[in-house]
Motif scaffolding. Structure first.
Motif, PDB file in Angstrom:
ATOM      1  N   LEU A 506      22.614 -33.924  22.709  1.00 12.73           N
ATOM      2  CA  LEU A 506      23.633 -34.188  21.694  1.00 12.73           C
ATOM      3  C   LEU A 506      24.834 -33.256  21.893  1.00 12.73           C
ATOM      4  CD1 LEU A 506      23.321 -31.569  19.614  1.00 12.73           C
ATOM      5  CD2 LEU A 506      21.417 -32.895  18.755  1.00 12.73           C
ATOM      6  N   THR A 540      25.304 -38.183  19.551  1.00 15.50           N
ATOM      7  CA  THR A 540      24.085 -38.122  20.360  1.00 15.50           C
ATOM      8  C   THR A 540      24.401 -38.422  21.824  1.00 15.50           C
ATOM      9  OG1 THR A 540      23.575 -40.432  19.875  1.00 15.50           O
ATOM     10  CG2 THR A 540      22.594 -38.752  18.444  1.00 15.50           C
ATOM     11  N   ALA A 543      19.580 -38.237  22.476  1.00 17.47           N
ATOM     12  CA  ALA A 543      18.615 -37.850  21.446  1.00 17.47           C
ATOM     13  C   ALA A 543      18.310 -39.023  20.517  1.00 17.47           C
ATOM     14  CB  ALA A 543      19.137 -36.674  20.639  1.00 17.47           C
ATOM     15  N   GLU A 544      17.076 -39.075  20.059  1.00 19.53           N
ATOM     16  CA  GLU A 544      16.649 -40.060  19.059  1.00 19.53           C
ATOM     17  C   GLU A 544      16.967 -39.517  17.671  1.00 19.53           C
ATOM     18  OE1 GLU A 544      12.373 -41.207  17.010  1.00 19.53           O
ATOM     19  OE2 GLU A 544      12.414 -40.479  19.087  1.00 19.53           O
ATOM     20  N   VAL A 545      17.530 -40.349  16.805  1.00 22.61           N
ATOM     21  CA  VAL A 545      17.869 -39.929  15.442  1.00 22.61           C
ATOM     22  C   VAL A 545      16.632 -40.093  14.554  1.00 22.61           C
ATOM     23  CG1 VAL A 545      19.327 -40.326  13.445  1.00 22.61           C
ATOM     24  CG2 VAL A 545      20.284 -40.552  15.757  1.00 22.61           C
ATOM     25  N   THR A 548      19.204 -39.185   8.998  1.00 21.70           N
ATOM     26  CA  THR A 548      20.665 -39.230   8.918  1.00 21.70           C
ATOM     27  C   THR A 548      21.133 -38.640   7.596  1.00 21.70           C
ATOM     28  OG1 THR A 548      20.618 -41.454   7.962  1.00 21.70           O
ATOM     29  CG2 THR A 548      20.813 -41.294  10.365  1.00 21.70           C
ATOM     30  N   PRO A 558      23.832 -38.522  12.419  1.00 20.98           N
ATOM     31  CA  PRO A 558      22.543 -37.838  12.626  1.00 20.98           C
ATOM     32  C   PRO A 558      22.450 -36.507  11.870  1.00 20.98           C
ATOM     33  CG  PRO A 558      23.458 -38.600  14.716  1.00 20.98           C
ATOM     34  CD  PRO A 558      24.537 -38.777  13.691  1.00 20.98           C
ATOM     35  N   THR A 561      17.335 -34.719  14.871  1.00 17.96           N
ATOM     36  CA  THR A 561      17.160 -35.490  16.109  1.00 17.96           C
ATOM     37  C   THR A 561      15.944 -34.993  16.875  1.00 17.96           C
ATOM     38  OG1 THR A 561      18.572 -34.023  17.435  1.00 17.96           O
ATOM     39  CG2 THR A 561      19.649 -35.867  16.308  1.00 17.96           C
ATOM     40  N   HIS A 563      14.520 -35.108  21.083  1.00 21.84           N
ATOM     41  CA  HIS A 563      14.934 -35.441  22.445  1.00 21.84           C
ATOM     42  C   HIS A 563      13.847 -35.054  23.437  1.00 21.84           C
ATOM     43  CE1 HIS A 563      17.617 -34.837  26.155  1.00 21.84           C
ATOM     44  NE2 HIS A 563      17.576 -36.135  25.913  1.00 21.84           N
ATOM     45  N   TRP A 571      13.617 -30.668  19.208  1.00 22.95           N
ATOM     46  CA  TRP A 571      14.086 -31.177  17.919  1.00 22.95           C
ATOM     47  C   TRP A 571      15.318 -30.378  17.497  1.00 22.95           C
ATOM     48  CZ3 TRP A 571      11.026 -34.761  14.920  1.00 22.95           C
ATOM     49  CH2 TRP A 571       9.803 -35.109  15.512  1.00 22.95           C
TER      50      TRP A 571
END
Length: 663
Positions: A506, A540, A543-545, A548, A558, A561, A563, A571
């Protein structure tokens, strides 16, 4: 340092009493199970009443009394508070505050750490002490100084200025390198001569942050130099006697405990949790985990705590019945091999006369003294605990240079690093997870989970270590405002947090700190949650959200997150979730990292810690809650404080109850 048993005792100040009281003290100490006392801490003025005139006869008798009673001496070097005559003859030893105000005698610690005069007189005294008591049967431990940095955390006098310049020359080599590190082109601060450099004294506005950071480093080193000079003297005469000095408070900002611990044989700590504070035991736990971690898990010494009330808070609460016992056992559970108090007898006069003691003003027929006697008997029953160690699967990173830099001026918001640490530590403590508190330079390979709260100052070396840790399969949690500046407090370019962007997946474009006491709504898997303190505009980059922001200008952006990186996961928290949400997040992260509690299904308010020996392990259970609890054990164990004849399968604990179980 190896201890044959858990030591028990306290600060012993016989110079405050007549010699007939000394004889009674030996009897009472024997009755209370005292095995180790700190002695001589404030005795300089009594053993050297005039410059160069030494009167050790009375102290010889004190040491002989202890030896005859079978009580060990943690012998102080007596240099913690110079006698009044030193500043009369040499006023240049007195310290100065940042505003130039000189601090005078009448309290304690009235010396400039950089003063060559103070160091000379202190060294003379320490050499005489070491020569005189080398080989004395009572001498078990050297106690160098006392509570370094307690009252004089830094000195800004001319002697300190010259010492600071010397320190800077050693650090940077040439003044050009200093100008680069300090960004002195800003505000026309460029230096051409070392003589122009001063400590960061009171200025019209913000002082140079890199100058302040280096002065904090220097001040720690200047105080450490006083300790090292005395330590080296006693080691010349008594190389087999271990050396310590007592850290003050749970975590003391001016003194880098990691640096100091490397120069000691055993680490010791003074701990004074506030009975009025409902989370005092959690704060204490954090400090105990840090001091245990400072020497790689080696057992440490609780050098001071209060039997009941202290005297220096605005409201000095006594410890209710059972709390002194509970908190003493908490220190042992978290790795202490000594439980000592300040002090043995409650002083009749002076600034600490209302500080509680093992023998109060009311004498031996008091609740406090009866509890001391009972605890001494209990401590004596668990000698086999001495030397055992605590292991942890989780580490939280703490760094003194980061602390000094993070809490400096002119930042996006005022941040409190210890508050941040506790916000990340408490959900682990509440989940019954043992945690080490280590520097960022520590070997992290043995941990399943590493937590990084607000590591604002981060070297590229530390960033590389974190990257390798996750790449190798580790699980990392990083909180906001981390990886922002280098060791000289100079911002990394290329988007925040530049040294961690690839690891976290990110980029942070802007910091959006919340108003004082402000909150922000979060959307965590469809549930409304709350964030505090901070928010950020995140873009991002893989990275996975996970969560939010749910309201305001950042709505939909975000907030948390995740990753994957190499074999591990990193995290990122762009806010500080309120406690229940932080606990839920950490429980989820722990599950993925395979970090479980000490025991499953433990009730809230219970603390469970295991100390490991070469052949056996010991489970210590402490009930910090207000309700009685029963704990089912995974396997039968012997309660060393209860029935030693039969193993039990469950333990019942009243409020403030304790169990020590051999497994």
């Amino acid at each position: 340092m190896t201890m044959p048993k858990i030591a028990f005792g306290g600060d012993y100040n016989p110079e405050q009493w007549s010699e007939d009281v000394w004889i009674e003290d030996m009897k009472l100490m024997a009755d209370a199970g005292v095995s180790l006392v700190s002695v001589g801490i404030f005795s300089w003025a009594c053993v050297e009443p005039r410059p160069g005139t030494y009167e050790f006869g009375w102290f010889d008798r004190v040491m002989d009394n202890l030896a005859e009673a079978g009580i060990g001496a943690s012998l102080a070097t007596m240099t913690a508070s110079p006698p009044p005559w030193l500043s009369r003859h040499h006023p240049e030893v007195l310290p100065e505050r940042v505003d130039g105000v000189r601090l005078w005698p009448g309290g304690r610690q009235q010396y400039c750490p950089s003063s060559p005069v103070y160091r000379e007189y202190a060294g003379r005294l320490v050499e005489r002490l070491a020569r005189r008591y080398a080989g004395h049967p009572a001498l078990k431990l050297w106690h160098i100084g006392n509570e370094y940095g307690c009252h004089v955390r830094a000195c800004y006098c001319d002697a300190s200025a010259e010492d600071f310049r010397r320190w800077l020359r050693d650090r940077y080599g040439d003044i050009g390198a200093l100008n680069e590190a300090w960004s002195t082109t800003f505000w026309s601060q460029r230096y051409d001569d070392w003589a122009d450099i001063l400590p960061p004294r009171t200025a019209p506005t913000f002082a140079n942050p890199a100058q302040k950071l280096d002065f904090a480093r220097f001040s720690n080193d200047a105080i450490l130099a006083c300790y090292l000079a005395e330590r080296d003297i006693v080691r010349r005469f008594t190389p087999d006697v271990p050396v310590t000095t007592n850290f003050i408070g749970l975590v003391h900002k001016p003194i880098d405990s990691y640096r100091w611990a490397a120069e000691q044989d055993v680490v010791s700590l003074d701990s004074y949790p506030d009975p009025h504070h409902p989370q005092a035991h959690v704060e204490a736990a954090f400090g105990y985990d840090l001091v245990r971690s400072a020497r790689g898990g080696q057992p440490w010494l609780l050098m001071e705590q209060a039997p009941s009330a202290v005297n220096w808070r605005e409201r000095n609460a006594p410890k209710p019945p059972g709390l002194m016992r509970l908190w003493s056992w908490q220190a042992v559970a978290q790795g202490a091999d000594a439980v000592l108090f300040f002090q043995w007898r409650q002083a009749v006069g002076g600034a600490e006369k209302f500080h509680s003691a093992m023998v109060p003003h009311g004498g031996t027929e008091t609740r406090a003294h009866r509890e001391i006697q009972a605890l001494g008997r209990e401590i004596a029953e668990v000698a086999e605990l001495a030397g055992t160690r605590v292991h942890a699967d989780v580490a939280l990173l703490h760094d003194w240079a980061n602390w000094w830099a993070l809490e400096s001026d002119a930042h996006p918001a005022v941040l409190d690093l210890l508050e941040a640490h506790l916000a990340h530590y408490a959900p682990l403590f509440d989940a019954h997870v043992t945690c080490d508190v280590v520097p960022p330079t520590a070997d992290l390979s043995g941990y399943r989970l590493v937590v990084v709260p607000n590591l604002y100052l981060m070297s590229t070396e530390v960033a590389t270590r974190l990257r390798r840790y996750v790449e190798g399969g580790g699980h990392l949690v990083v909180s906001f405002f981390s990886g922002i500046v280098d060791e000289s407090d100079r911002a990394y370019l290329g988007g925040y947090p530049a040294p961690l962007r690839d690891l976290l997946g990110l980029r942070i474009d802007e910091f959006w700190p919340l108003p004082a006491n402000g909150t922000i709504e979060l959307d965590l898997a469809g549930e409304r949650r709350t964030g505090t303190v901070w928010s950020e505009w995140i873009e991002t980059e893989g990275a996975e959200v996970v969560a939010t922001f749910a309201d305001g200008e950042l709505a939909g952006r975000p907030a948390v997150t995740r990753h994957p990186y190499g074999a591990g996961v990193a995290w990122y928290l762009a806010t500080r979730p309120e406690p229940a949400t932080m606990r839920a997040l950490f429980d989820r992260i722990r599950g993925v990292a395979d970090v479980g509690p000490t025991l499953p299904d433990l009730p809230a308010g219970l603390q469970a810690v295991v100390r490991h020996g070469p052949e056996r392990s010991y489970l210590l259970l402490l009930n910090h809650g207000a309700e009685a609890v029963t704990v089912a054990l995974p396997e039968p164990a012997v309660d060393l404080l209860g029935d030693r004849e039969h193993a039990v399968g469950a333990v019942s604990l009243a409020p403030r109850g304790v169990a020590v179980l051999r497994r």
